[in-house]
Every structure is written in structure tokens, then in C-alpha cells.
Design a protein around this motif. Structure first.
Motif, PDB file in Angstrom:
ATOM      1  N   ILE A  92       0.829  -1.204   0.000  1.00 26.20           N
ATOM      2  CA  ILE A  92       0.000   0.000   0.000  1.00 26.20           C
ATOM      3  C   ILE A  92       0.865   1.256   0.000  1.00 26.20           C
ATOM      4  O   ILE A  92       0.595   2.222  -0.717  1.00 26.20           O
ATOM      5  N   SER A  93       1.933   1.234   0.787  1.00 28.90           N
ATOM      6  CA  SER A  93       2.789   2.420   0.937  1.00 28.90           C
ATOM      7  C   SER A  93       3.472   2.819  -0.362  1.00 28.90           C
ATOM      8  O   SER A  93       3.749   3.996  -0.583  1.00 28.90           O
ATOM      9  N   VAL A  94       3.780   1.853  -1.213  1.00 30.92           N
ATOM     10  CA  VAL A  94       4.487   2.176  -2.460  1.00 30.92           C
ATOM     11  C   VAL A  94       3.548   2.287  -3.662  1.00 30.92           C
ATOM     12  O   VAL A  94       4.007   2.457  -4.792  1.00 30.92           O
ATOM     13  N   GLY A  95       2.235   2.199  -3.420  1.00 34.03           N
ATOM     14  CA  GLY A  95       1.295   2.508  -4.491  1.00 34.03           C
ATOM     15  C   GLY A  95       0.536   1.353  -5.114  1.00 34.03           C
ATOM     16  O   GLY A  95      -0.206   1.554  -6.080  1.00 34.03           O
ATOM     17  N   TYR A  96       0.698   0.132  -4.575  1.00 29.54           N
ATOM     18  CA  TYR A  96      -0.041  -1.007  -5.120  1.00 29.54           C
ATOM     19  C   TYR A  96      -1.363  -1.175  -4.372  1.00 29.54           C
ATOM     20  O   TYR A  96      -1.391  -1.218  -3.139  1.00 29.54           O
ATOM     21  N   SER A  97      -2.448  -1.289  -5.112  1.00 28.03           N
ATOM     22  CA  SER A  97      -3.762  -1.498  -4.491  1.00 28.03           C
ATOM     23  C   SER A  97      -4.006  -2.962  -4.183  1.00 28.03           C
ATOM     24  O   SER A  97      -4.903  -3.314  -3.421  1.00 28.03           O
TER      25      SER A  97
END
Length: 309
Positions: free
Chosen positions: A267-272
């Protein structure tokens, strides 16, 4: 969401608060000892070995550094260092702000040479052995840097900057002569460099958002189709591949320097989707993020890592 263990926090703070654009010191260690826990920083770091055998982990890859070898650690690459069994370890550490490699004009002309060590985030080659660099100017230049730091004569800091640039030039020439791909075309135009500057800035600042190639194209005032073709022709990768590369690099930092769960990292690096993150990580690193994290933890334990930096 998550926190860093105290030892990692101290290491991170030390390495991210470099007071000078260039830092240099000699590192000494007894054999079979930990030297630096997994960490990262904005500085580019060079390690030049004089004695002993050192195990250097850079972005998940293990490298054995022996006397006369040079290690290049890119800006923001996760790395850890251990002295192996044998004789005492001694090596020179040079940390420099990437700005050191530019003149005050920060020209596009110079950018083509500096990009492989900064924007690309991963050097084409991390370890250069003694035999590889024996016929370059690197060993003699290292000796000059040590002499300048030792004497601290008038203008020594300016002299060191020149010597450091000489090392990077020698590395680039060596890569070119030996066919090591640097990753960007030599004949790239100034306009394309300006485009890539904007794209990399976008990737660095927006990677954790739901960024798409269409949004990136719009930010560059280009059509989606032209933007996609241009990025592929310049870098050899699609925008999505570049975005995933940055996200995986950032994920690697979190996995090695925090107690975050795999889902938290995703989540923190942009993956849903956690499953998609795991798929992309395995594709990039040939190991799952969980195994990657456990592997580093086992390495730390096997080296009896109980020190604070």
C-alpha cells in the motif's frame, strides 16, 4: 503505520544527515564482524578495499569485495556490509551528494553521464574487481584522494571533487569499452533529457499514488501514444515498467529498514493489490518479498548483529 527498530533508526539518521557534499573515511574491522546494517541514503557511495574480504549486499545482491576492488552504491540503494573471516578489513569510504558530479550550471550535457548513478537508481555494475580496473586511472586517483584528505592542503576539497569526477569518468569509459549497457542512448537529445528529468521527478514524487501512463503523458503535455513510444525508445522500458521499478526499489527499503508487513509495504508504495505487488517483486528480484525480508534477517542473525551505528 509502522516503525523502525531503534538500531535501524540511528543508522538511517546518521546516513541521511550528511553535513558536507563529500565525506571520506577509512573503515577498519576485525574479521567476521558486521560493519553496517541494511540502510540507504541520498548519497552515492564508493568503497575501495585495501585488505581483507568484505561481503557487501546491494539491492538484494551479494558481492565479495577483496583488496583492490571497487564497489559503487547508487543513491538510495539499500545496502549492508559485513567483514568476512580471514584477515582484518580496511577500505576507503567515499560518500558524495550527487550534486558533486555536476558543475554549477547542472547542464544537460553533464546529465547524460550522471544519470546512471542517480535517476536510474541502480548502477549497471556494482562490483569492479582489481583486475578490471588495474589498467584504468582509478587506483592512482584513489591514492591522490587519500593524500589530499591526509594533507588537507589549500584547496584540498576542490581537488577531491576533481578526483572523484575522474573516477566516475573512468568507470563510465570502462563500462563503454567492455560493452556494459548503461541504459540510456548516447545520442539522446537535450529535449529528450528534459522530458526524462520531468518523468523521473514525477516517478520519484508520485510513485505511491495511483499514477498511470496517461496521467504522466498529460503532465508532460504529450499525447499518450507519443509519450509511450518516446519513453520506450529512450529507456528501453515502458512507463509502467519504470513505475514498477521505482515502487519495487522503495519497497525494498521498507522491507529492510522497517517492521512493516507485506500488505503495508504494498500500500505504501502505491499497489492497491498485495498479490500484484508480490508478483511484481518476484519478477524484479526473483524472490518473494517475504523471503527477501527473512533472508536479510537470517543474515543479520548469522553475523551476530548486536551493534548500534
Amino acid at each position: 503505520m509502522f516503525s523502525q527498530p531503534d538500531a535501524y533508526q540511528e543508522q538511517m539518521l546518521n546516513d541521511n544527515q550528511i553535513k558536507e557534499p563529500i565525506h571520506c573515511h577509512m573503515e577498519h574491522s576485525l574479521p567476521d564482524k558486521p560493519i553496517a546494517r541494511p540502510h540507504f541514503h541520498d548519497a552515492i557511495e564508493l568503497l575501495y578495499s585495501f585488505s581483507g574480504s568484505t561481503r557487501v549486499f546491494v539491492s538484494g545482491q551479494s558481492h565479495k569485495m577483496e583488496a583492490g576492488d571497487l564497489i559503487i552504491i547508487n543513491s538510495n540503494e539499500v545496502h549492508a556490509i559485513y567483514a568476512e573471516a580471514g584477515t582484518d578489513v580496511e577500505y576507503l569510504v567515499i560518500k558524495l551528494d550527487p550534486e558533486v558530479l555536476y558543475s554549477t550550471s547542472r547542464s544537460i550535457f553533464e546529465s547524460r553521464y550522471v544519470l546512471p548513478f542517480t535517476l536510474a537508481k541502480s548502477s549497471p555494475k556494482t562490483l569492479l574487481t582489481k583486475n578490471e580496473i588495474a589498467h584504468t586511472t582509478i587506483p592512482a586517483t584513489i591514492a591522490k584522494i587519500m593524500e589530499e584528505f591526509s594533507s588537507k592542503d589549500y584547496g584540498f576539497d576542490f581537488a577531491i571533487r576533481i578526483h572523484i569526477c575522474t573516477i566516475f569518468l573512468a568507470v563510465l569509459r570502462h563500462w563503454r569499452e567492455t560493452g556494459v549497457p548503461i541504459g540510456m542512448m548516447d545520442a539522446i537529445s537535450d529535449a529528450d533529457f528534459q522530458l526524462m528529468r520531468h518523468v523521473f521527478t514525477l516517478l520519484e514524487t508520485e510513485y505511491s499514488s495511483l499514477l498511470t501512463a496517461k496521467e504522466a503523458a498529460k503532465s508532460c503535455n504529450l499525447s499518450y501514444s507519443y509519450f509511450s513510444r518516446k519513453i520506450k525508445s529512450i529507456t528501453g522500458r515502458s512507463f509502467t515498467e519504470l513505475l514498477n521499478y521505482v515502487r519495487i526499489t522503495e519497497a525494498e527499503k521498507l522491507l529492510t529498514t522497517t517492521n512493516a508487513t507485506i500488505t503495508d509495504v504494498a500500500i505504501s508504495v502505491g499497489y492497491s493489490s498485495t498479490s500484484y505487488f508480490i508478483q511484481q517483486f518476484k519478477q524484479a528480484k526473483h524472490i518473494s518479498p517475504l523471503r527477501f525480508k527473512k533472508q536479510l534477517q537470517r543474515t543479520a542473525l548469522s553475523k551476530n548483529q548486536t551493534f548500534l551505528s
